[in-house]
Design an enzyme around this catalytic site. Structure first.
Site, PDB file in Angstrom:
ATOM      1  N   LYS A 216      20.389  -0.670   2.551  1.00  0.00           N
ATOM      2  CA  LYS A 216      21.495  -0.954   1.628  1.00  0.00           C
ATOM      3  C   LYS A 216      21.496   0.016   0.450  1.00  0.00           C
ATOM      4  CE  LYS A 216      22.637  -5.242   0.838  1.00  0.00           C
ATOM      5  NZ  LYS A 216      22.689  -6.642   0.335  1.00  0.00           N
ATOM      6  N   GLU A 222       9.773   2.240   3.146  1.00  0.00           N
ATOM      7  CA  GLU A 222       9.421   2.487   4.547  1.00  0.00           C
ATOM      8  C   GLU A 222      10.553   3.183   5.291  1.00  0.00           C
ATOM      9  OE1 GLU A 222       7.444  -1.508   3.385  1.00  0.00           O
ATOM     10  OE2 GLU A 222       9.340  -0.469   3.018  1.00  0.00           O
ATOM     11  N   GLY A 278      19.514  -9.683   4.222  1.00  0.00           N
ATOM     12  CA  GLY A 278      19.065  -8.870   5.347  1.00  0.00           C
ATOM     13  C   GLY A 278      18.811  -9.661   6.605  1.00  0.00           C
ATOM     14  N   ARG A 279      18.180 -10.835   6.470  1.00  0.00           N
ATOM     15  CA  ARG A 279      17.839 -11.629   7.656  1.00  0.00           C
ATOM     16  C   ARG A 279      19.055 -12.327   8.252  1.00  0.00           C
ATOM     17  NH1 ARG A 279      15.906 -13.387   3.005  1.00  0.00           N
ATOM     18  NH2 ARG A 279      16.252 -15.495   2.217  1.00  0.00           N
ATOM     19  N   GLU A 364      11.092 -16.377   5.580  1.00  0.00           N
ATOM     20  CA  GLU A 364      11.553 -15.702   4.370  1.00  0.00           C
ATOM     21  C   GLU A 364      12.578 -16.561   3.650  1.00  0.00           C
ATOM     22  OE1 GLU A 364      11.704 -11.166   3.948  1.00  0.00           O
ATOM     23  OE2 GLU A 364      13.837 -11.678   4.094  1.00  0.00           O
ATOM     24  N   HIS A 395      -0.002 -19.710  29.888  1.00  0.00           N
ATOM     25  CA  HIS A 395      -1.331 -19.197  30.228  1.00  0.00           C
ATOM     26  C   HIS A 395      -2.016 -18.610  29.006  1.00  0.00           C
ATOM     27  CE1 HIS A 395      -0.825 -19.644  34.633  1.00  0.00           C
ATOM     28  NE2 HIS A 395       0.462 -19.546  34.307  1.00  0.00           N
ATOM     29  N   LYS A 515       5.111  -4.861  -2.753  1.00  0.00           N
ATOM     30  CA  LYS A 515       5.818  -3.574  -2.723  1.00  0.00           C
ATOM     31  C   LYS A 515       5.654  -2.828  -4.043  1.00  0.00           C
ATOM     32  CE  LYS A 515      10.059  -3.857  -1.094  1.00  0.00           C
ATOM     33  NZ  LYS A 515      11.392  -4.436  -0.808  1.00  0.00           N
TER      34      LYS A 515
END
Length: 551
Positions: A216, A222, A278-279, A364, A395, A515
């Site tokens: 954005k 990152e 964002g999510r 979040e 399993h 961060k």
């Protein structure tokens, strides 16, 4: 428009509400009642405790609940003013009170002609303008009309983002791979670990590769670190020609200045809005890679699936409302049984990344320790969501769910029809779904184990206590539309839980501190000489050790 003061007002503490206290008493009365008894006492329970809407079928009968439980949970939702909270979100009120923003992921899938206003503007028109721009670009890439710098068409697409700019696109690509254009390859780079980028571009031809940089602000550490590595890789492969950037990079961003500075033509910048977290953004321009993979028509079908569940959530009575029921059941186990996790178990290989996507969506959103007015909560909020696709998980970790000491409510997700029919495979897959929910609910008693001829010393090891709750969610088959419905189902379940807990499900201040500290530590690691270190003794020692190892 609701003011901030009105929005943040918490009318009554959750634990003081009548329904909450009745639920506490009710839990003491029925908390240990076994599902064997609940089904024996009500032969029609398995048919009665189901809801079907918009092509999604929910069987919630294998939960440790009675009719009274459901009614008390609904009363709790009413006392928590869930309906008015839902209306406020759909109206565009600024219910994200800490950032003073509307919460309008529902506008991303509103149909053309709908009206949802923010600060006096109908944002639906803006949404469809971006969708049309995405469709035009996607058609040009998919048809081969768009050419790279050397004149070759694009065959490789790499989405560079992190968090919501990565998890949604990755999940959607894997979920809808059956519908994707196999002439195109898709990679997703998110981790600042250089291996993520190196493996994504391994053996690719820069002349045939397109990067989508999703940030954005176009400043995310990152993402921009990976973006600059992508830029260097492309230039190295195309003779260092700066003009090549515009043919091989597009941006999903709102910062035109930084996008242009990077070398991307701002005509190829796809915008979104601060009222989309964002999510909650996989159906915005963040989903450009999804549209490139499956095409605009399938992407719009996915949006229609989202919208169908949005309208169901907005209008359906709570006792027939799929997201509300899922949210209330999560409250029941989290707050009254002390369950700390929820397992999401899709019996569909294409949904292998769905639990990872839900981790961000749920944790979040509802990993909060204060209410809307800043008061410390005195009850548990967001549980841990996790899971793997079946039958692999059977399993692996199902042993703990069946015979462990922790109560783990489970959501099983399955489809009536296989996208890749192959002999008996799908019948066997669905048989496992039904068998697992039955085994979790009813278990196997010592008497049943002994009747099988098991030696007495071995009996305790082979007993299944049962009484382990689960939901079963079924749909016809996994289509783009169905994926949209499933995501919206969990989005609104998260909303329901957050509304009752009186927390803000739409900020994420918890990701900021680490961060910020990383930005402080980076120059301390990279400086030619060791600077004064003023962290705690452990952090100082770790920095010095790493600097020494670097040489």
């Amino acid at each position: 428009m609701t003011t901030q003061a009105q929005t943040t007002q918490v009318s009554e503490p959750l634990t003081k509400r009548t329904a909450w206290n009745k639920l506490q008493t009710h839990h003491k009365e029925i908390g240990e009642v076994h599902l064997r008894n609940l089904f024996a006492d009500d032969p029609q329970r398995g048919e009665r405790m189901t809801v079907e809407a918009e092509g999604i079928f929910l069987d919630y009968s294998k939960n440790r609940i009675t009719n009274e439980t459901v009614q008390l949970l609904i009363k709790l939702a009413e006392e928590s003013e869930l309906r008015s909270r839902i209306d406020a979100m759909f109206r565009g009120d600024k219910i994200n009170v800490t950032e003073k923003r509307a919460v309008l992921h529902v506008a991303l899938r509103a149909p053309q002609g709908a009206s949802i206003t923010v600060d006096g503007e109908n944002v639906v028109q803006e949404v469809h303008a971006v969708l049309d721009k995405m469709a035009d670009f996607s058609n040009r890439i998919r048809s081969g009309e768009w050419k790279g710098f050397t004149g070759k068409p694009i065959h490789n697409v790499i989405n560079v983002g992190i968090g919501g700019s990565d998890l949604g696109p990755v999940m959607a690509y894997e979920a809808l791979k059956h519908y994707s254009d196999r002439k195109l390859t898709f990679q997703f780079v998110s981790n600042v670990d250089g291996t993520d980028f190196a493996e994504a571009v391994h053996s690719l031809d820069p002349a045939e590769t397109l990067f989508i940089i999703s940030s954005k602000t176009f400043t995310t550490l990152e993402t921009m670190t990976n973006a600059h590595s992508a830029r260097a890789w492309l230039l190295a492969g195309l003779g260092g020609e700066e003009k090549s950037i515009a043919k091989h990079f597009v941006a999903v961003s709102t910062n035109a200045t930084e996008v242009a500075k990077f070398g991307i033509d701002t005509a190829n910048m796809f915008g979104f809005w601060d009222w989309v977290g964002g999510r909650y953004s996989m159906d915005s321009a963040i989903g450009l890679s999804t549209m490139l993979a499956i095409g605009p028509e399938h992407f719009r079908a996915m949006l229609d699936g989202f919208h169908q569940i949005d309208e169901h959530f907005r209008t359906a009575p709570f006792d027939r409302n799929l997201p509300v029921l899922l949210g209330l059941l999560a409250i029941w186990y989290n707050n009254f049984f002390g369950a700390q996790t929820v397992a999401v178990l899709p019996y569909e290989q294409y949904l292998k990344r769905f639990p990872a996507y839900l981790q961000q969506l749920t944790m979040e959103s509802n990993g909060k320790h204060v209410t809307l007015d800043g008061t410390r909560v005195n009850y548990a909020t967001g549980p841990i969501y996790w899971g793997e696709p079946g039958t692999n998980g059977q399993h692996s970790f199902y042993q703990l769910i069946h015979q462990g000491t922790r109560l783990i409510p489970c959501d099983f997700i399955a489809f009536d029809k296989a996208l890749n029919p192959l002999g008996r495979h799908h019948d066997m897959l669905l048989a496992n779904v039904f068998a697992q929910t039955e085994a979790l609910a009813f278990g196997k008693t010592p008497e049943q184990v002994k009747a099988e001829g098991t030696p007495d010393w071995l009996v305790p090891h082979r007993v299944f206590e049962g009484n382990r709750p689960s939901n079963t969610i079924l749909a016809d088959k996994l289509t783009p539309q169905t994926l949209g419905k499933l995501v919206a189902l969990y989005e609104h379940s998260v909303f329901t839980q957050g509304a009752i807990w009186q927390i803000n499900s739409f900020d994420q201040w918890g990701v900021e501190l680490g961060k910020a500290l990383a930005q402080r530590i980076i120059p301390e690691i990279e400086s030619a000489t060791e600077p004064p270190l003023t962290h705690d003794s452990s952090t100082n020692n770790l920095i010095r050790r790493y600097r020494g190892a670097k040489g």
